[in-house]
Design an enzyme around this catalytic site. Structure first.
Site, PDB file in Angstrom:
ATOM      1  N   GLU A   1      -9.070  13.694  15.188  1.00 50.55           N
ATOM      2  CA  GLU A   1      -8.600  13.972  13.830  1.00 50.55           C
ATOM      3  C   GLU A   1      -9.357  15.195  13.322  1.00 50.55           C
ATOM      4  O   GLU A   1     -10.051  15.878  14.077  1.00 50.55           O
ATOM      5  CB  GLU A   1      -8.802  12.762  12.902  1.00 50.55           C
TER       6      GLU A   1
ATOM      7  N   HIS B   1       0.819  -1.216   0.000  1.00 52.92           N
ATOM      8  CA  HIS B   1       0.000   0.000   0.000  1.00 52.92           C
ATOM      9  C   HIS B   1       0.850   1.262   0.000  1.00 52.92           C
ATOM     10  O   HIS B   1       0.392   2.334   0.391  1.00 52.92           O
ATOM     11  CB  HIS B   1      -1.002  -0.025   1.160  1.00 52.92           C
TER      12      HIS B   1
ATOM     13  N   ASP C   1      -5.766   4.581  10.148  1.00 53.57           N
ATOM     14  CA  ASP C   1      -7.196   4.706   9.836  1.00 53.57           C
ATOM     15  C   ASP C   1      -7.724   3.481   9.091  1.00 53.57           C
ATOM     16  O   ASP C   1      -8.922   3.225   9.070  1.00 53.57           O
ATOM     17  CB  ASP C   1      -7.443   5.927   8.939  1.00 53.57           C
TER      18      ASP C   1
HETATM   19  P1  FAD Z   1       4.314  -1.821   1.941  1.00 51.44           P
HETATM   20  O1  FAD Z   1       3.799  -0.788   1.030  1.00 51.44           O
HETATM   21  O2  FAD Z   1       4.256  -3.203   1.465  1.00 51.44           O
HETATM   22  O3  FAD Z   1       5.745  -1.451   2.457  1.00 51.44           O
HETATM   23  C1  FAD Z   1       6.023  -0.161   2.955  1.00 51.44           C
HETATM   24  C2  FAD Z   1       7.495  -0.028   3.353  1.00 51.44           C
HETATM   25  O4  FAD Z   1       7.761  -0.882   4.437  1.00 51.44           O
HETATM   26  C3  FAD Z   1       8.448  -0.448   2.245  1.00 51.44           C
HETATM   27  O5  FAD Z   1       9.585   0.357   2.357  1.00 51.44           O
HETATM   28  C4  FAD Z   1       8.778  -1.877   2.594  1.00 51.44           C
HETATM   29  O6  FAD Z   1      10.034  -2.266   2.082  1.00 51.44           O
HETATM   30  C5  FAD Z   1       8.761  -1.830   4.100  1.00 51.44           C
HETATM   31  N1  FAD Z   1       8.359  -3.092   4.725  1.00 51.44           N
HETATM   32  C6  FAD Z   1       7.239  -3.817   4.478  1.00 51.44           C
HETATM   33  N2  FAD Z   1       7.204  -4.888   5.279  1.00 51.44           N
HETATM   34  C7  FAD Z   1       8.318  -4.854   6.035  1.00 51.44           C
HETATM   35  C8  FAD Z   1       8.864  -5.696   7.044  1.00 51.44           C
HETATM   36  N3  FAD Z   1       8.245  -6.799   7.450  1.00 51.44           N
HETATM   37  N4  FAD Z   1      10.047  -5.347   7.595  1.00 51.44           N
HETATM   38  C9  FAD Z   1      10.695  -4.231   7.219  1.00 51.44           C
HETATM   39  N5  FAD Z   1      10.241  -3.411   6.266  1.00 51.44           N
HETATM   40  C10 FAD Z   1       9.059  -3.711   5.685  1.00 51.44           C
HETATM   41  N6  FAD Z   1      -0.523   5.292   7.304  1.00 51.44           N
HETATM   42  C11 FAD Z   1      -0.684   5.804   8.526  1.00 51.44           C
HETATM   43  O7  FAD Z   1       0.294   5.999   9.251  1.00 51.44           O
HETATM   44  N7  FAD Z   1      -1.918   6.109   9.001  1.00 51.44           N
HETATM   45  C12 FAD Z   1      -3.052   5.873   8.275  1.00 51.44           C
HETATM   46  O8  FAD Z   1      -4.142   6.145   8.743  1.00 51.44           O
HETATM   47  C13 FAD Z   1      -2.912   5.309   6.985  1.00 51.44           C
HETATM   48  N8  FAD Z   1      -3.989   5.025   6.244  1.00 51.44           N
HETATM   49  C14 FAD Z   1      -3.820   4.467   5.007  1.00 51.44           C
HETATM   50  C15 FAD Z   1      -4.957   4.161   4.255  1.00 51.44           C
HETATM   51  C16 FAD Z   1      -4.819   3.588   3.009  1.00 51.44           C
HETATM   52  C17 FAD Z   1      -6.057   3.258   2.207  1.00 51.44           C
HETATM   53  C18 FAD Z   1      -3.523   3.347   2.482  1.00 51.44           C
HETATM   54  C19 FAD Z   1      -3.350   2.787   1.128  1.00 51.44           C
HETATM   55  C20 FAD Z   1      -2.391   3.667   3.218  1.00 51.44           C
HETATM   56  C21 FAD Z   1      -2.529   4.223   4.490  1.00 51.44           C
HETATM   57  N9  FAD Z   1      -1.429   4.546   5.268  1.00 51.44           N
HETATM   58  C22 FAD Z   1      -1.600   5.055   6.527  1.00 51.44           C
HETATM   59  C23 FAD Z   1      -0.065   4.379   4.763  1.00 51.44           C
HETATM   60  C24 FAD Z   1       0.509   3.048   5.188  1.00 51.44           C
HETATM   61  O9  FAD Z   1       0.795   3.039   6.556  1.00 51.44           O
HETATM   62  C25 FAD Z   1       1.824   2.776   4.473  1.00 51.44           C
HETATM   63  O10 FAD Z   1       1.649   2.872   3.088  1.00 51.44           O
HETATM   64  C26 FAD Z   1       2.329   1.395   4.824  1.00 51.44           C
HETATM   65  O11 FAD Z   1       3.613   1.260   4.367  1.00 51.44           O
HETATM   66  C27 FAD Z   1       1.473   0.371   4.185  1.00 51.44           C
HETATM   67  O12 FAD Z   1       1.731  -0.895   4.708  1.00 51.44           O
HETATM   68  P2  FAD Z   1       2.000  -2.079   3.702  1.00 51.44           P
HETATM   69  O13 FAD Z   1       1.936  -3.309   4.499  1.00 51.44           O
HETATM   70  O14 FAD Z   1       1.131  -2.000   2.528  1.00 51.44           O
HETATM   71  O15 FAD Z   1       3.507  -1.723   3.344  1.00 51.44           O
END
Ligand code: FAD
Length: 542
Positions: A282, A103, A169
């Site tokens: 918020e 994400h 969120d």
């Molecule tokens: P990825 O996109 O898969 O990875 C993100 C980063 O983390 C990359 O650099 C990856 O290499 C690294 N990573 C992933 N897994 C690991 C691991 N196990 N160990 C070490 N590094 C790792 N963020 C907020 O803070 N608050 C919010 O309310 C919020 N709401 C959101 C709502 C939506 C609809 C979306 C799409 C995003 C939101 N986000 C929010 C952002 C979100 O926290 C970040 O995009 C987060 O990185 C997404 O998690 P993911 O598992 O998809 O990570």
């Protein structure tokens, strides 16, 4: 596929199965186009970074084997390669990026030309311990780094009626993914971000070592990894703080036309830490007449009449601000909740007559964005480009930001939600890798805008929205606002150095040299790459 990389990868495949304890071929490394193409894109949908392969790990040791293989394996023998031996010996290691639920917005979890470790794929998921108590009396749960927060919530509720304290969120994000950034929502003013609510981690470093770390043990790695953008290691286990889960939530929205009153109230509310406080704070900007009822769609309660700008004393073209609050409670205290909320609201300076309330189960409140996701999916508006921009703005400059951005650059066309809420810096640990503004209180401003495919409105295009983002960043830079990007996107070491500032950059480099000296990890962030690694642990043949 380039032949050098192909040969290295074939070799890697063989080595993964031999570096580990088993001699069988590794079933967890896949070249399937369905897997590599899925790992090439993310929620932002504005980048495409195709990896050569995807690892679907079922254990930390498989991750460690992959990294050791990438680092230590001699390249394939010359007869299997179209390259010269000298070229092969000088080949940098393949890059390796952990990916949670993908994400990210700008390919941050990608590994172009390398290997993506899919933490939410493979057999690692759904590995969660029963909640427990530490010697210090803290309740916690141990979870796999690729676990989704929604699953952690369902698990802890089922096992003892417990829940994590600090949230995002949206819950369909992985634990490792949010801990690599910070993880913020309306609870952060009091509990701190998610990275302040972790007791211990297991991490596979860029040297292939599996290390347990916490404040007491290997503390430098613990701090580096939290907010560390996947640069120092892969989180395979996180020990997350829990609390008894509330049962119900009173959810309140009130409107302001005066920005100063809005932020003054927000800042006053986040200064309260006793029982007489809200649990979640918020806010968001309403800059379009059309949004005035839309913002209530996931919130609607029949007791709240529809509003128009004029019914609350607003005028056409005005920007409104909505303060969003919750108070948690148990069924046993449902008699007093009205009174408690009223007492807290009485102190606030919102437009009288603009109080909207609803009441729902705690889990439904936490999972509220998923409902919006399902609606957008049904309309084909979820898997679209998301040129989102998240910025931390120092509190002392937020009025200037309002004038320059909400009532300036954006005009009255927001193209999506714009969140704005303050947080207390004393709830963050400055030793983590997150970069924050230099002030005790700072705001998250999240411009969560989407492209509308096929729209003939030019302001719904990727070009238009990306250009506005650029203008917002330029405005903030030229006005010397001291803002910092959250979920940052920068290109190359020079931009990143500016983002971190001298002291943090120096610490970042030191940590990178210690935990990932070959710059193998997290190349999707565009900070370093094995081929240009300043610590240069892969050497050209002498
Ligand atoms: P990825 O996109 O898969 O990875 C993100 C980063 O983390 C990359 O650099 C990856 O290499 C690294 N990573 C992933 N897994 C690991 C691991 N196990 N160990 C070490 N590094 C790792 N963020 C907020 O803070 N608050 C919010 O309310 C919020 N709401 C959101 C709502 C939506 C609809 C979306 C799409 C995003 C939101 N986000 C929010 C952002 C979100 O926290 C970040 O995009 C987060 O990185 C997404 O998690 P993911 O598992 O998809 O990570």
């Amino acid at each position: 596929m380039p032949s050098a990389a192909h040969n290295l990868l074939i070799h890697l495949l063989i080595s993964i199965s031999t570096v580990g304890s088993t001699l069988s071929p590794s079933p967890s490394l896949t070249f399937l186009p369905s897997q590599t193409h899925a790992a090439a894109v993310d929620f932002g949908s504005t980048t495409h970074s195709l990896p050569l392969a995807v690892l679907l790990p079922s254990s930390p040791s498989q991750i460690s084997s992959l990294i050791l293989s990438a680092l230590l394996s001699p390249p394939p023998p010359p007869q299997t390669s179209s390259l010269t031996l000298s070229a092969l010996l000088s080949s940098p290691p393949l890059s390796v990026s952990p990916r949670g639920h993908g994400h990210s917005l700008h390919g941050q979890a990608g590994a172009p030309g390398g290997v993506v470790i899919s933490m939410t794929g493979g057999g690692g998921r759904r590995r969660m311990s029963p909640p427990a108590n530490s010697i210090a009396g803290n309740m916690y749960v141990d979870v796999w780094g690729g676990e989704l927060w929604i699953d952690v919530l369902n698990w802890t509720l089922k096992n003892g009626g417990l829940a994590p304290r600090s949230w995002t969120d949206y819950l369909y994000l992985s634990v490792g993914g949010t801990l690599s950034n910070a993880g913020v929502s309306g609870q952060a003013f009091h509990h701190g971000p998610q990275i302040s609510n972790v007791f211990e981690l297991d991490v596979v470093t860029g040297k292939g070592e599996l290390v347990t770390c916490s404040l007491a043990e290997n503390a430098e790695l613990f701090h580096a990894v939290l907010g560390g953008l996947g640069q120092f290691g892969i989180i395979t286990r996180a020990r997350i703080a829990l609390e008894p889960a509330p049962q119900r939530v009173r959810w309140i929205r009130v409107l302001y036309s005066n920005f100063t009153s809005f932020t003054r109230d927000q800042e006053r509310l986040i200064s309260l830490h006793n029982q007489q406080r809200f649990d979640y704070i918020e806010g968001f900007v309403i800059a379009e007449e059309g949004l005035i009822n839309n913002w209530r769609s996931s919130f609607f309660s029949p007791s709240n009449p529809p509003v128009t700008l004029s019914s609350i004393g607003g005028r056409q073209g005005a920007v409104l601000y909505c303060l969003e609050l919750t108070k948690n409670y148990h069924h046993s205290s449902s008699d007093s909740i009205d009174e408690e909320v009223e007492a807290l609201l009485r102190e606030l300076d919102f437009i009288r007559g603009s109080v909207f309330t609803t009441d729902l189960a705690y889990v439904d409140f936490l999972d509220r964005v998923h409902k919006a996701e399902l609606k957008l999916r049904a309309k084909g508006l979820w898997e679209v480009p998301h040129p989102w921009l998240n910025i931390f703005v120092p509190a002392s400059r937020i009025e200037e930001f309002d004038r320059g951005v909400f009532r300036g650059i954006l005009g009255n066309n927001t193209s999506g939600p714009i969140l704005i809420y303050p947080m207390n810096k004393d709830r963050w640990d400055e030793r983590s890798s997150v970069v924050l503004p230099d002030e005790d209180i700072f705001y998250l401003v999240a411009l969560l805008r989407s492209v509308v495919p096929g729209s003939d409105d030019p302001s719904k295009t990727l070009e238009y929205l990306s250009d506005q983002n650029r203008k917002i960043l330029e405005f903030s830079e030229s006005a010397g606002i001291g803002a910092k990007q959250y979920l940052p996107s920068h290109r190359g070491p020079a931009e990143w150095e500016r983002h971190f500032g001298p002291a943090r950059w120096e610490r970042f480099l030191r940590r990178k040299a210690e935990f990932d000296p070959s710059c193998l990890l997290g190349t999707g962030q565009s900070i370093f790459h094995p081929s240009s690694c300043p610590f240069s642990s892969f050497l050209s043949p002498t």
